[in-house]
Design a protein around this motif. Structure first.
Motif, PDB file in Angstrom:
ATOM      1  N   THR A 293       2.032 -16.888  -3.456  1.00 16.33           N
ATOM      2  CA  THR A 293       2.038 -17.185  -2.029  1.00 16.33           C
ATOM      3  C   THR A 293       3.481 -17.433  -1.590  1.00 16.33           C
ATOM      4  O   THR A 293       3.788 -16.988  -0.356  1.00 16.33           O
ATOM      5  CB  THR A 293       1.021 -18.394  -1.784  1.00 16.33           C
TER       6      THR A 293
ATOM      7  N   GLU B 271       5.204 -14.326  -1.123  1.00 19.91           N
ATOM      8  CA  GLU B 271       4.783 -13.740   0.118  1.00 19.91           C
ATOM      9  C   GLU B 271       5.138 -14.220   1.309  1.00 19.91           C
ATOM     10  O   GLU B 271       5.732 -13.638   2.330  1.00 19.91           O
ATOM     11  CB  GLU B 271       3.069 -13.805   0.113  1.00 19.91           C
ATOM     12  N   ASN B 272       5.260 -15.604   1.291  1.00 19.98           N
ATOM     13  CA  ASN B 272       5.948 -16.097   2.391  1.00 19.98           C
ATOM     14  C   ASN B 272       7.571 -15.743   2.593  1.00 19.98           C
ATOM     15  O   ASN B 272       8.008 -15.738   3.775  1.00 19.98           O
ATOM     16  CB  ASN B 272       5.842 -17.620   2.342  1.00 19.98           C
TER      17      ASN B 272
ATOM     18  N   LYS C 155       8.939 -12.961   1.708  1.00 22.51           N
ATOM     19  CA  LYS C 155       8.879 -11.655   2.100  1.00 22.51           C
ATOM     20  C   LYS C 155       8.482 -11.604   3.773  1.00 22.51           C
ATOM     21  O   LYS C 155       9.224 -10.907   4.463  1.00 22.51           O
ATOM     22  CB  LYS C 155       8.024 -10.693   1.398  1.00 22.51           C
ATOM     23  N   LEU C 156       7.618 -12.285   4.099  1.00 22.92           N
ATOM     24  CA  LEU C 156       7.178 -12.374   5.311  1.00 22.92           C
ATOM     25  C   LEU C 156       8.419 -13.021   6.015  1.00 22.92           C
ATOM     26  O   LEU C 156       8.517 -12.555   7.225  1.00 22.92           O
ATOM     27  CB  LEU C 156       5.857 -13.200   5.481  1.00 22.92           C
TER      28      LEU C 156
ATOM     29  N   PHE D 177      10.857 -10.348   6.549  1.00 29.93           N
ATOM     30  CA  PHE D 177      10.515  -9.383   7.481  1.00 29.93           C
ATOM     31  C   PHE D 177      10.542  -9.991   9.089  1.00 29.93           C
ATOM     32  O   PHE D 177      11.107  -9.326   9.755  1.00 29.93           O
ATOM     33  CB  PHE D 177       9.196  -9.031   7.181  1.00 29.93           C
TER      34      PHE D 177
ATOM     35  N   LEU E  85       0.112 -17.548   8.038  1.00 34.11           N
ATOM     36  CA  LEU E  85       1.372 -16.780   7.141  1.00 34.11           C
ATOM     37  C   LEU E  85       0.742 -15.741   6.231  1.00 34.11           C
ATOM     38  O   LEU E  85       1.330 -14.427   6.100  1.00 34.11           O
ATOM     39  CB  LEU E  85       1.917 -17.864   6.316  1.00 34.11           C
ATOM     40  N   ARG E  86      -0.368 -15.971   5.564  1.00 37.58           N
ATOM     41  CA  ARG E  86      -0.900 -14.959   4.626  1.00 37.58           C
ATOM     42  C   ARG E  86      -1.274 -13.746   5.309  1.00 37.58           C
ATOM     43  O   ARG E  86      -0.941 -12.567   4.854  1.00 37.58           O
ATOM     44  CB  ARG E  86      -2.194 -15.525   3.963  1.00 37.58           C
TER      45      ARG E  86
ATOM     46  N   CYS F 147      -0.139 -12.681   8.099  1.00 38.08           N
ATOM     47  CA  CYS F 147       1.231 -12.250   8.676  1.00 38.08           C
ATOM     48  C   CYS F 147       1.533 -11.264   7.531  1.00 38.08           C
ATOM     49  O   CYS F 147       1.985 -10.064   8.039  1.00 38.08           O
ATOM     50  CB  CYS F 147       2.148 -13.249   9.284  1.00 38.08           C
ATOM     51  N   TYR F 148       1.677 -11.714   6.312  1.00 41.71           N
ATOM     52  CA  TYR F 148       2.309 -10.982   5.318  1.00 41.71           C
ATOM     53  C   TYR F 148       1.351  -9.838   5.025  1.00 41.71           C
ATOM     54  O   TYR F 148       1.962  -8.844   4.807  1.00 41.71           O
ATOM     55  CB  TYR F 148       2.231 -11.970   3.912  1.00 41.71           C
ATOM     56  N   GLN F 149       0.269 -10.141   5.169  1.00 39.34           N
ATOM     57  CA  GLN F 149      -0.858  -8.855   4.712  1.00 39.34           C
ATOM     58  C   GLN F 149      -0.766  -7.738   5.809  1.00 39.34           C
ATOM     59  O   GLN F 149      -0.675  -6.573   5.476  1.00 39.34           O
ATOM     60  CB  GLN F 149      -2.266  -9.075   4.860  1.00 39.34           C
TER      61      GLN F 149
END
Lengths: 332, 264, 254
Positions: A4, A7-8, A10-11, A14, C37-38, C40-42
């Motif tokens: 997670t 992922e966060n 990378k998010l 972005f 957030l999850r 958004c990532y997806q």
């Protein structure tokens, strides 16, 4: 959990990158409209905004230095154009700079040009109003060009008509230009005239000589005059002389008419003027005619005073008086 | 028919009259229909504290609808539904959520969250019920405890897709237990499982009930399951509580509709 | 026929209710921030490659296709202006949104549909979590927030693709290309397009969630939910685009 976090991360990258891109694009666009950075205001008034819009570029010596921020209608003949200019231009633009509205190329958008003045004057201060010059915009230029074009078109069509009628041989000039035969005829006529007048001249001078010889040789003349036959002959001569003088008169009239015709035709005059030889000849001819007429006059006067012919003239005078008397009686 | 109905009522009154057990769920005259399909037609039911009640009915007889009315997932068209002394239809969202934390619900198909690991699945109910659990920091030990109860401690970091049907059911059971509910509602706990696994699940249910002393409402059409676990049974036929009694009583009934359930 | 028309209006009404429900729930505590957030990532990061490739090809092809015509008019130097404006204003947002409708709306439709069918949504509700908040609000917010970013990214890649063609075929340097593009662009191009993208994202999330959340029982319902989510959201995107052009016309006299 570790996944997670990745992922966060990378998010986050972005989102930050995307937002930065968006802001950067906004900044770039805004930068062209001078929304950021230090600026100062300037203004100028025009009679005609020529389609200028807020956001149009302002150029100083061809460099984009600002944008039009506001266009304000003061009254029906005054439009105030407010501009914002980059601050570093404060030390470039002088007070005598002239503001014009122009367009960027033939089809480009409108823009404001600030043309530097030539004088040695202080630099502008924020909020100054600069002098404006309503230069002919492309639009005006085009409309003027249009009028010119229309005129040119009219002119060309007229010219075409003239040329066509010339070709068809209408009008004096046309006739002169086309009818070479007539021109040569005219030349001939005048040449003939000249010949005739010259012949008349010689004839009169011969007559003159003869009369002089009559005067000189009195005995011969006496014989001649006492001789009725001779008198008869003399009378004939005088009659002929009269005839020829009438003919000359007539010819002169004809000539006059020809010259009048020539004068009437405007084109013909032009043609005649260029043909100097012809004019010269005509002149000569006229001179000859004049001389001839003059001499003929002299001859006639001499004849009147000559004793041989005095009786005849008296007789003529009497006849005339008698005729007048008769006329008076008749009228009474 | 008339007589039996009377007998049922007597029985109910009689049990209540003993005063030994308190009712935790009451349903009175519940009606529910979907269009022309009348699923519940005046259903009555009472669940007493600490008992194992089995409601049996054919598929589509409205068992699932009834059980969903108990937790507020559905509303009956008419009737009175009371859980732990509170009428469900009158509760606001917050109180309903609090009440729900005392009710465990084992769904028919396990209903594990596909996108989460077993651990996350078990942690999920704790997200909103921190108050009840007190110290929230120690979720892992709670998760482990619940998984150990169902014998799946090793599967903590697996995804639901990696589990077999029986394991899923056990994880779901563990998830149901994680908030230590007072009442557990089982919706077809053995459906889709082979008999051996089903038996394991039933054993698990019994051990849990012994361990935590919960009241259980089990909905099933599996007679074996009912026989093993039930203390009392209600037969749901045509939208009403058609017959009620112990497994032995009902299995000896001569009523054709009741007999139909116990035929092999 | 009359039944179908009625069905259509019922759908529109339900969709509006759903949207209203979203706004009611979106601003109420508790916020499902982690799940947001999850999602958004997806939806954001996971769509990047797709959007990038599509954008690049669109920019490339648009430039290649319009070059001959512009050359005919002797206006090939206007290529950056034309491509830049058309990509930023219309093609970028619409293509990106359509790609995302295909990827995200179907994904949401299928995911929520299967969750509904396997009672996961019920399970969530029973365990004290509002599934609408947890599943729907987060997804709709995620699409609404992510799509504009994807659009910006897609625009950039598309412009890069276009610049590449101009660079190779027309000897236009990247700097000149992007200078010209940003000269041609105005806030009137960028702002409505960006606002429009938010609505596109909202539409995709709305339709995907609606179709999935109210999917019928059974696995066939899941497939149907995913399928109709794509169809309806794509269609609705064009309606939104149409409205957006009209509205932005009011604010920016274009």
């Amino acid at each position: 959990m570790a996944k997670t976090a990745l992922e966060n991360l990378k998010l986050g990258i972005f989102v930050v990158l995307g937002t930065a891109l968006l802001l950067f694009a906004a900044y770039l666009i805004g930068n062209r409209q001078n929304m950021f950075g230090k600026t100062f205001p300037l203004s100028a008034s025009f009679k005609n905004a020529n389609g200028l819009q807020t956001g149009n570029n302002v150029r100083f010596s061809g460099i984009n230095v600002g944008t039009v921020s506001k266009i304000e209608m003061i009254n029906d003949t005054t439009i105030m154009v407010h501009m914002i200019i980059e601050e570093n231009m404060l030390e470039q633009i002088k007070k005598d700079a002239i503001v014009t509205i122009g367009s960027d190329g033939l089809v480009g958008s409108m823009l404001v040009n600030i043309v530097p003045g030539k004088g040695d004057v202080p630099y502008v201060k924020p909020g100054d109003e600069l002098e404006s010059y309503s230069r002919i915009a492309t639009q005006d230029m085009l409309s003027t060009l249009n009028v010119t074009n229309e005129n040119a078109a009219l002119l060309t069509s007229d010219l075409l008509k003239v040329t066509q009628s010339l070709i068809r041989g209408k009008g004096t000039l046309g006739r002169l230009l086309n009818d070479t035969l007539m021109a040569s005829d005219l030349q001939h006529t005048i040449a003939n005239l000249k010949q005739t007048s010259m012949q008349a001249n010689t004839a009169i001078s011969e007559l003159n000589q003869m009369i002089e010889s009559v005067d000189f040789e009195k005995s011969a003349a006496g014989v001649l005059l006492s001789d009725s036959l001779s008198a008869e002959k003399l009378r004939n001569i005088i009659l002929n002389l009269e005839n020829s003088s009438i003919q000359i008169d007539k010819m002169t009239q004809d000539l006059n008419a020809v010259v009048g015709d020539v004068k009437d035709g405007k084109g013909a005059f032009n043609y005649l003027a260029t043909d100097t030889l012809f004019v010269k000849r005509l002149d000569e001819t006229l001179q000859h005619i004049e001389q001839g007429t003059e001499r003929f006059n002299e001859n006639m006067e001499a004849l009147k005073h000559n004793f041989l012919t005095r009786g005849y003239f008296r007789k003529l005078e009497r006849q005339k008086k008698k005729d007048e008397k008769q006329m008076q009686q008749q009228s009474q | 028919m008339e007589a039996q109905q009377m007998a049922l009522e007597n029985n109910t009154n009689g049990t209540a009259g003993k005063g030994s057990r308190k009712a935790v769920i009451k349903i009175k005259d519940a009606y529910k229909s979907f269009g022309d399909n009348h699923v519940l037609n005046g259903f009555n039911m009472v669940l007493y504290e600490g008992e194992n009640l089995v409601v049996m009915g054919k598929s589509g007889s409205g068992k699932s609808v009834m059980i969903k009315c108990l937790v507020g997932l559905m509303q009956p068209d008419r009737g009175y539904v009371e859980v732990m002394g509170r009428e469900i239809s009158t509760l606001d969202q917050k109180t309903l959520d609090e009440l729900r934390s005392d009710i465990g619900f084992l769904f028919q198909g396990s209903a594990l969250y596909d996108s989460m690991t077993v651990r996350e699945n078990l942690e999920f109910p704790m997200r909103r019920h921190q108050k009840k659990l007190g110290d929230f920091s120690d979720t892992t030990s709670l998760v482990m405890e619940a998984l150990e109860n169902v014998g799946l401690a090793h599967a903590i970091d697996l995804m639901p897709s990696e589990l077999s049907g029986g394991m899923k059911r056990r994880v779901a059971l563990a998830r149901t237990l994680i908030l230590k509910p007072k009442i557990i509602l089982y919706d077809e706990p053995t459906s889709g499982l082979d008999p051996i696994t089903a038996k394991e699940i039933i054993e698990l249910m019994r051990s849990i009930q012994k361990k935590y002393g919960t009241s259980s409402l089990i909905i099933t059409h599996d007679v074996d399951c009912a026989r093993v676990i039930s203390e009392r049974m209600i037969l749901l036929v045509d939208g009403i509580n058609y017959a009620e009694g112990s497994y032995n009583e009902l299995s000896q009934s001569t009523d054709p509709k009741v007999e139909a359930f116990f035929k092999k | 026929m009359a039944d179908r028309i009625k069905q259509f209006f019922v759908q529109i009404g339900d969709l509006s209710y759903f949207a209203a429900h979203f706004f009611r729930e979106a601003f109420k505590r508790p916020f499902e921030f982690k799940e947001l957030l999850r999602q958004c990532y997806q939806m954001g990061n996971r769509s990047l490659v797709l959007v990038g490739v599509t954008g690049f090809i669109i920019g490339l092809v648009l430039t290649l296709q319009s070059r001959p015509t512009l050359i005919q008019f002797g206006a090939v130097s206007w290529m950056p202006n034309m491509v830049g404006i058309s990509i930023v204003r219309e093609i970028g947002p619409v293509i990106t949104a359509l790609i995302c409708a295909g990827r995200i709306a179907s994904g949401i439709g299928a995911e929520l549909g299967s969750m509904r069918v396997t009672e996961q949504i019920d399970a969530m509700e029973v365990s004290g979590t509002n599934p609408f908040k947890y599943l729907v609000v987060t997804r709709m917010l995620a699409t609404t927030l992510m799509l504009p970013l994807l659009v910006v990214f897609g625009d950039l890649v598309a412009l890069y693709g276009s610049a590449l063609v101009e660079n190779l075929k027309g000897d236009v340097s990247f700097q000149l290309y992007f200078n010209t593009v940003f000269d041609a662009l105005e806030f009137g191009d960028l702002v409505p397009a960006t606002i429009k993208s938010f609505f596109f994202g909202f539409t995709i999330g709305l339709v995907g969630c609606f179709k999935g959340y109210y999917s019928d029982k059974g696995t066939a319902g899941v497939g149907y939910a995913a399928n109709t989510a794509v169809v309806v959201s794509s269609l609705l995107l064009f309606v939104v685009d149409f409205i957006a052009v009209f509205v932005s016309d009011i604010f920016y006299e274009l």
